[in-house]
Design a protein around this motif. Structure first.
Motif, PDB file in Angstrom:
ATOM      1  N   ARG A 105     -24.432 146.930   6.893  1.00 44.02           N
ATOM      2  CA  ARG A 105     -24.263 148.340   6.567  1.00 44.02           C
ATOM      3  C   ARG A 105     -23.178 148.972   7.429  1.00 44.02           C
ATOM      4  O   ARG A 105     -23.022 148.658   8.591  1.00 44.02           O
ATOM      5  CB  ARG A 105     -25.573 149.089   6.779  1.00 44.02           C
ATOM      6  N   GLU A 106     -22.463 149.913   6.831  1.00 45.96           N
ATOM      7  CA  GLU A 106     -21.472 150.693   7.569  1.00 45.96           C
ATOM      8  C   GLU A 106     -22.050 152.082   7.814  1.00 45.96           C
ATOM      9  O   GLU A 106     -22.452 152.768   6.864  1.00 45.96           O
ATOM     10  CB  GLU A 106     -20.179 150.802   6.769  1.00 45.96           C
ATOM     11  N   LEU A 107     -22.084 152.493   9.074  1.00 47.99           N
ATOM     12  CA  LEU A 107     -22.663 153.786   9.441  1.00 47.99           C
ATOM     13  C   LEU A 107     -21.624 154.639  10.172  1.00 47.99           C
ATOM     14  O   LEU A 107     -20.711 154.104  10.800  1.00 47.99           O
ATOM     15  CB  LEU A 107     -23.882 153.584  10.343  1.00 47.99           C
ATOM     16  N   LYS A 108     -21.793 155.953  10.080  1.00 57.00           N
ATOM     17  CA  LYS A 108     -20.905 156.855  10.803  1.00 57.00           C
ATOM     18  C   LYS A 108     -21.494 157.134  12.183  1.00 57.00           C
ATOM     19  O   LYS A 108     -22.637 157.562  12.309  1.00 57.00           O
ATOM     20  CB  LYS A 108     -20.719 158.165  10.042  1.00 57.00           C
ATOM     21  N   TYR A 109     -20.686 156.912  13.204  1.00 60.20           N
ATOM     22  CA  TYR A 109     -21.059 157.196  14.580  1.00 60.20           C
ATOM     23  C   TYR A 109     -20.229 158.358  15.102  1.00 60.20           C
ATOM     24  O   TYR A 109     -19.098 158.582  14.659  1.00 60.20           O
ATOM     25  CB  TYR A 109     -20.836 155.962  15.464  1.00 60.20           C
ATOM     26  N   TRP A 110     -20.815 159.067  16.081  1.00 61.55           N
ATOM     27  CA  TRP A 110     -20.158 160.236  16.659  1.00 61.55           C
ATOM     28  C   TRP A 110     -20.013 160.093  18.167  1.00 61.55           C
ATOM     29  O   TRP A 110     -20.912 159.559  18.830  1.00 61.55           O
ATOM     30  CB  TRP A 110     -20.970 161.499  16.363  1.00 61.55           C
ATOM     31  N   GLY A 111     -18.906 160.604  18.679  1.00 63.54           N
ATOM     32  CA  GLY A 111     -18.734 160.715  20.110  1.00 63.54           C
ATOM     33  C   GLY A 111     -19.487 161.926  20.638  1.00 63.54           C
ATOM     34  O   GLY A 111     -20.015 162.737  19.868  1.00 63.54           O
ATOM     35  N   GLN A 112     -19.467 162.092  21.960  1.00 65.45           N
ATOM     36  CA  GLN A 112     -20.288 163.123  22.594  1.00 65.45           C
ATOM     37  C   GLN A 112     -19.640 164.500  22.590  1.00 65.45           C
ATOM     38  O   GLN A 112     -20.294 165.462  22.929  1.00 65.45           O
ATOM     39  CB  GLN A 112     -20.605 162.732  24.055  1.00 65.45           C
ATOM     40  N   GLY A 113     -18.382 164.594  22.212  1.00 70.50           N
ATOM     41  CA  GLY A 113     -17.700 165.882  22.209  1.00 70.50           C
ATOM     42  C   GLY A 113     -16.972 166.135  23.512  1.00 70.50           C
ATOM     43  O   GLY A 113     -17.474 165.814  24.595  1.00 70.50           O
ATOM     44  N   THR A 114     -15.806 166.738  23.386  1.00 68.88           N
ATOM     45  CA  THR A 114     -15.027 167.109  24.568  1.00 68.88           C
ATOM     46  C   THR A 114     -14.457 168.509  24.342  1.00 68.88           C
ATOM     47  O   THR A 114     -13.949 168.812  23.260  1.00 68.88           O
ATOM     48  CB  THR A 114     -13.911 166.074  24.847  1.00 68.88           C
ATOM     49  N   GLN A 115     -14.569 169.357  25.362  1.00 71.10           N
ATOM     50  CA  GLN A 115     -14.185 170.761  25.234  1.00 71.10           C
ATOM     51  C   GLN A 115     -12.673 170.927  25.366  1.00 71.10           C
ATOM     52  O   GLN A 115     -12.058 170.417  26.316  1.00 71.10           O
ATOM     53  CB  GLN A 115     -14.876 171.607  26.303  1.00 71.10           C
ATOM     54  N   VAL A 116     -12.096 171.648  24.422  1.00 76.02           N
ATOM     55  CA  VAL A 116     -10.693 172.049  24.498  1.00 76.02           C
ATOM     56  C   VAL A 116     -10.650 173.573  24.504  1.00 76.02           C
ATOM     57  O   VAL A 116     -11.187 174.218  23.598  1.00 76.02           O
ATOM     58  CB  VAL A 116      -9.881 171.503  23.310  1.00 76.02           C
ATOM     59  N   THR A 117     -10.050 174.143  25.533  1.00 74.98           N
ATOM     60  CA  THR A 117      -9.927 175.589  25.657  1.00 74.98           C
ATOM     61  C   THR A 117      -8.453 175.956  25.786  1.00 74.98           C
ATOM     62  O   THR A 117      -7.763 175.441  26.660  1.00 74.98           O
ATOM     63  CB  THR A 117     -10.695 176.117  26.873  1.00 74.98           C
ATOM     64  N   VAL A 118      -8.009 176.835  24.895  1.00 74.93           N
ATOM     65  CA  VAL A 118      -6.616 177.267  24.893  1.00 74.93           C
ATOM     66  C   VAL A 118      -6.567 178.742  25.254  1.00 74.93           C
ATOM     67  O   VAL A 118      -7.125 179.579  24.537  1.00 74.93           O
ATOM     68  CB  VAL A 118      -5.954 177.031  23.528  1.00 74.93           C
ATOM     69  N   SER A 119      -5.913 179.055  26.353  1.00 77.47           N
ATOM     70  CA  SER A 119      -5.818 180.451  26.803  1.00 77.47           C
ATOM     71  C   SER A 119      -4.543 181.098  26.264  1.00 77.47           C
ATOM     72  O   SER A 119      -3.519 180.437  26.099  1.00 77.47           O
ATOM     73  CB  SER A 119      -5.834 180.522  28.322  1.00 77.47           C
ATOM     74  N   SER A 120      -4.632 182.392  26.030  1.00 76.07           N
ATOM     75  CA  SER A 120      -3.473 183.111  25.461  1.00 76.07           C
ATOM     76  C   SER A 120      -2.570 183.676  26.549  1.00 76.07           C
ATOM     77  O   SER A 120      -2.900 183.646  27.722  1.00 76.07           O
ATOM     78  CB  SER A 120      -3.963 184.243  24.566  1.00 76.07           C
TER      79      SER A 120
END
Length: 120
Positions: A105-120
């Motif tokens: 079977r082929e399953l979708k896996y996810w990473g843990q997430g990484t925060q990207v913050t862009v300041s103006s």
């Protein structure tokens, strides 16, 4: 099987960041890989995808600014983000459609997430 994302951080508008996401574990084959993002109070949205052959697809909001690439030997997908805007601020998640050695079977896996913050 795990996906480990890295490379997020704080950057000024107009700047660049490069995210990486590496797969590990009992991986037989990785098919499509991709990046998604979720801003506070919003639903998770697709940023872009890349097939095992290298074909890419992007959300309109990031076209011409973001580039997805992959290194199949390293089981890694990258997201190069240029000309970042404050509205790109979000938690970025990688995903991969993976077939393990133990199962057809082929399953979708996810990473843990990484925060990207862009300041103006």
């Amino acid at each position: 099987v795990q996906l480990q994302a890295s490379g997020g951080g704080l950057v000024q508008a107009g700047g660049s960041l490069r995210l990486s996401c590496a797969g590990s574990g009992s991986i037989f084959r990785i098919n499509n890989m991709g990046w998604y993002r979720q801003a506070p109070g919003k639903q998770r949205e697709l940023v872009g995808t890349i097939t095992s052959g290298g074909s890419t697809n992007y959300a309109d909001s990031v076209k011409s600014r973001f580039t997805i690439s992959r290194d199949n030997a390293k089981k890694t997908v990258y997201l190069q983000m240029n000309n970042l805007k404050p509205e790109d601020t979000a938690v970025y998640y990688c995903s991969a459609d993976i077939r393990r050695w133990e199962s057809p079977r082929e399953l979708k896996y996810w990473g843990q997430g990484t925060q990207v913050t862009v300041s103006s």
